[in-house]
Design a protein around this motif. Sequence first.
Motif, PDB file in Angstrom:
ATOM      1  N   THR A  72       0.152  -0.720  -5.725  1.00 51.79           N
ATOM      2  CA  THR A  72       0.788   0.564  -5.459  1.00 51.79           C
ATOM      3  C   THR A  72       1.943   0.738  -6.434  1.00 51.79           C
ATOM      4  O   THR A  72       2.766  -0.169  -6.591  1.00 51.79           O
ATOM      5  CB  THR A  72       1.314   0.618  -4.006  1.00 51.79           C
ATOM      6  N   PHE A  73       1.993   1.907  -7.089  1.00 51.03           N
ATOM      7  CA  PHE A  73       3.092   2.174  -8.017  1.00 51.03           C
ATOM      8  C   PHE A  73       4.355   2.453  -7.212  1.00 51.03           C
ATOM      9  O   PHE A  73       4.363   3.291  -6.314  1.00 51.03           O
ATOM     10  CB  PHE A  73       2.759   3.368  -8.914  1.00 51.03           C
ATOM     11  N   LEU A  74       5.433   1.739  -7.548  1.00 54.30           N
ATOM     12  CA  LEU A  74       6.695   1.918  -6.829  1.00 54.30           C
ATOM     13  C   LEU A  74       7.675   2.796  -7.601  1.00 54.30           C
ATOM     14  O   LEU A  74       8.092   3.842  -7.126  1.00 54.30           O
ATOM     15  CB  LEU A  74       7.338   0.554  -6.538  1.00 54.30           C
ATOM     16  N   TYR A  75       8.052   2.345  -8.805  1.00 52.80           N
ATOM     17  CA  TYR A  75       9.043   3.099  -9.578  1.00 52.80           C
ATOM     18  C   TYR A  75       9.031   2.650 -11.032  1.00 52.80           C
ATOM     19  O   TYR A  75       8.420   1.648 -11.381  1.00 52.80           O
ATOM     20  CB  TYR A  75      10.451   2.927  -8.987  1.00 52.80           C
ATOM     21  N   ALA A  80       9.863  -0.354 -18.065  1.00 52.76           N
ATOM     22  CA  ALA A  80       9.048  -1.172 -17.164  1.00 52.76           C
ATOM     23  C   ALA A  80       8.557  -0.335 -15.984  1.00 52.76           C
ATOM     24  O   ALA A  80       9.288   0.495 -15.446  1.00 52.76           O
ATOM     25  CB  ALA A  80       9.857  -2.355 -16.658  1.00 52.76           C
ATOM     26  N   LEU A  81       7.309  -0.562 -15.612  1.00 51.81           N
ATOM     27  CA  LEU A  81       6.715   0.082 -14.444  1.00 51.81           C
ATOM     28  C   LEU A  81       6.529  -0.994 -13.379  1.00 51.81           C
ATOM     29  O   LEU A  81       5.986  -2.056 -13.666  1.00 51.81           O
ATOM     30  CB  LEU A  81       5.366   0.704 -14.806  1.00 51.81           C
ATOM     31  N   GLN A  91       5.571  -8.098  -6.217  1.00 53.04           N
ATOM     32  CA  GLN A  91       5.780  -7.050  -7.211  1.00 53.04           C
ATOM     33  C   GLN A  91       5.318  -7.515  -8.590  1.00 53.04           C
ATOM     34  O   GLN A  91       5.450  -8.682  -8.935  1.00 53.04           O
ATOM     35  CB  GLN A  91       7.248  -6.634  -7.245  1.00 53.04           C
ATOM     36  N   LEU A  92       4.773  -6.560  -9.339  1.00 53.04           N
ATOM     37  CA  LEU A  92       4.284  -6.809 -10.691  1.00 53.04           C
ATOM     38  C   LEU A  92       4.955  -5.805 -11.612  1.00 53.04           C
ATOM     39  O   LEU A  92       4.978  -4.611 -11.326  1.00 53.04           O
ATOM     40  CB  LEU A  92       2.760  -6.630 -10.737  1.00 53.04           C
ATOM     41  N   GLY A 109       3.823   5.815  -4.895  1.00 52.28           N
ATOM     42  CA  GLY A 109       2.831   5.528  -3.867  1.00 52.28           C
ATOM     43  C   GLY A 109       1.389   5.599  -4.339  1.00 52.28           C
ATOM     44  O   GLY A 109       0.471   5.388  -3.555  1.00 52.28           O
ATOM     45  N   MET A 110       1.164   5.877  -5.625  1.00 54.39           N
ATOM     46  CA  MET A 110      -0.202   5.973  -6.157  1.00 54.39           C
ATOM     47  C   MET A 110      -0.836   4.587  -6.217  1.00 54.39           C
ATOM     48  O   MET A 110      -0.208   3.624  -6.640  1.00 54.39           O
ATOM     49  CB  MET A 110      -0.174   6.597  -7.554  1.00 54.39           C
ATOM     50  N   THR A 111      -2.096   4.499  -5.791  1.00 58.86           N
ATOM     51  CA  THR A 111      -2.824   3.234  -5.848  1.00 58.86           C
ATOM     52  C   THR A 111      -3.574   3.144  -7.172  1.00 58.86           C
ATOM     53  O   THR A 111      -4.300   4.067  -7.546  1.00 58.86           O
ATOM     54  CB  THR A 111      -3.817   3.129  -4.676  1.00 58.86           C
ATOM     55  N   VAL A 112      -3.365   2.042  -7.876  1.00 58.31           N
ATOM     56  CA  VAL A 112      -4.047   1.787  -9.144  1.00 58.31           C
ATOM     57  C   VAL A 112      -4.775   0.450  -9.035  1.00 58.31           C
ATOM     58  O   VAL A 112      -4.450  -0.374  -8.185  1.00 58.31           O
ATOM     59  CB  VAL A 112      -3.059   1.755 -10.337  1.00 58.31           C
ATOM     60  N   THR A 113      -5.763   0.251  -9.904  1.00 60.27           N
ATOM     61  CA  THR A 113      -6.495  -1.014  -9.933  1.00 60.27           C
ATOM     62  C   THR A 113      -6.101  -1.764 -11.198  1.00 60.27           C
ATOM     63  O   THR A 113      -6.212  -1.231 -12.298  1.00 60.27           O
ATOM     64  CB  THR A 113      -8.015  -0.761  -9.914  1.00 60.27           C
TER      65      THR A 113
END
Length: 191
Positions: A72-75, A80-81, A91-92, A109-113
Amino acid sequence: MKINGNEIRPGNVIEHQGSLWVAVKCNAVKPGKGGAFNQVELKNLLDGTKLNERFRAAETVERVRLEQKDFTFLYQQGDALVFMDSESYEQLELQKDFVGERAAFLQDGMTVTVELYQEKPIGISLPDQVAVTIVEADPALKGQTVTSSYKPAILENGIRILVPPFMNAGERIIVDTNELIYLRRANEKDK
């Protein structure tokens, strides 16, 4: 998993010359003289370089299985993402240039793979379609309805794309994140 050189197909990820490569194009060649071989165009997953290689049926190569995990994209913090593993909540942090120009489409909140090899990220996939708002669009010119003309528009994330002449600033649209093109007007469920 070891596979024969003639079993390499487009999309396969193989380990070759100490690096990871994805097969882009494959062509089975049967010359009149000599044995058959598979002419494969490879692209390095780490640095993007390309390589043309011949693999004979007798040769074996290591086919690599990539682990795919949802994050999930946080900020964004500078270049850096920050993403969070949906299962372990770890966290990554990835650099913006790792994602490329599609990073502009990341939303909270976007879900990425993320594709991982030995716990190291080597690729990322965003959703194919994203809803965004047009912030600036040129006015439609009268008389341009005969041909399917498009006009430039700037989206809320700063990306410039072409939209149909009836679209105006403030409207929500659906954009293809792979091709960076307008798909359709967003409806209530897309928002």
